[in-house]
Design a protein around this motif. Structure first.
Motif: not given
Ligand SMILES: [Zn+2]
Length: 70
Positions: A4, A6-7, A50, A53
């Motif tokens: 992911c 983002r995370c 993911c 997110c």
């Molecule tokens: Zn994520």
């Protein structure tokens, strides 16, 4: 598996993982356009997010759209 953007969580995405013979879990969720992602400050850079997110981003975009539309 994919990461992911983002995370950093590992997750599987059918299109990215080239398992094209089945629908991806993300096709069951509302889709976010590139403009939506930019408005949220999230640039997927051609990747997917993911499940956690993506749901967070969809909810955040829905709130933004609701407050913009007044
Ligand atoms: Zn994520």
């Amino acid at each position: 598996m994919s990461n992911c953007p983002r995370c950093g969580a590992m997750f599987s995405c059918a299109p990215v993982d080239e398992s094209k013979d089945r629908p991806c879990w993300c096709s069951a969720l509302p889709s976010l356009s590139p403009a939506d992602l930019q408005a949220l400050g999230a640039d997927p850079a051609g990747s997917c997010f993911c499940p956690a997110c993506l749901k967070t981003l969809i909810a955040a975009r829905a709130e933004q759209t609701a407050s913009d539309g007044k």
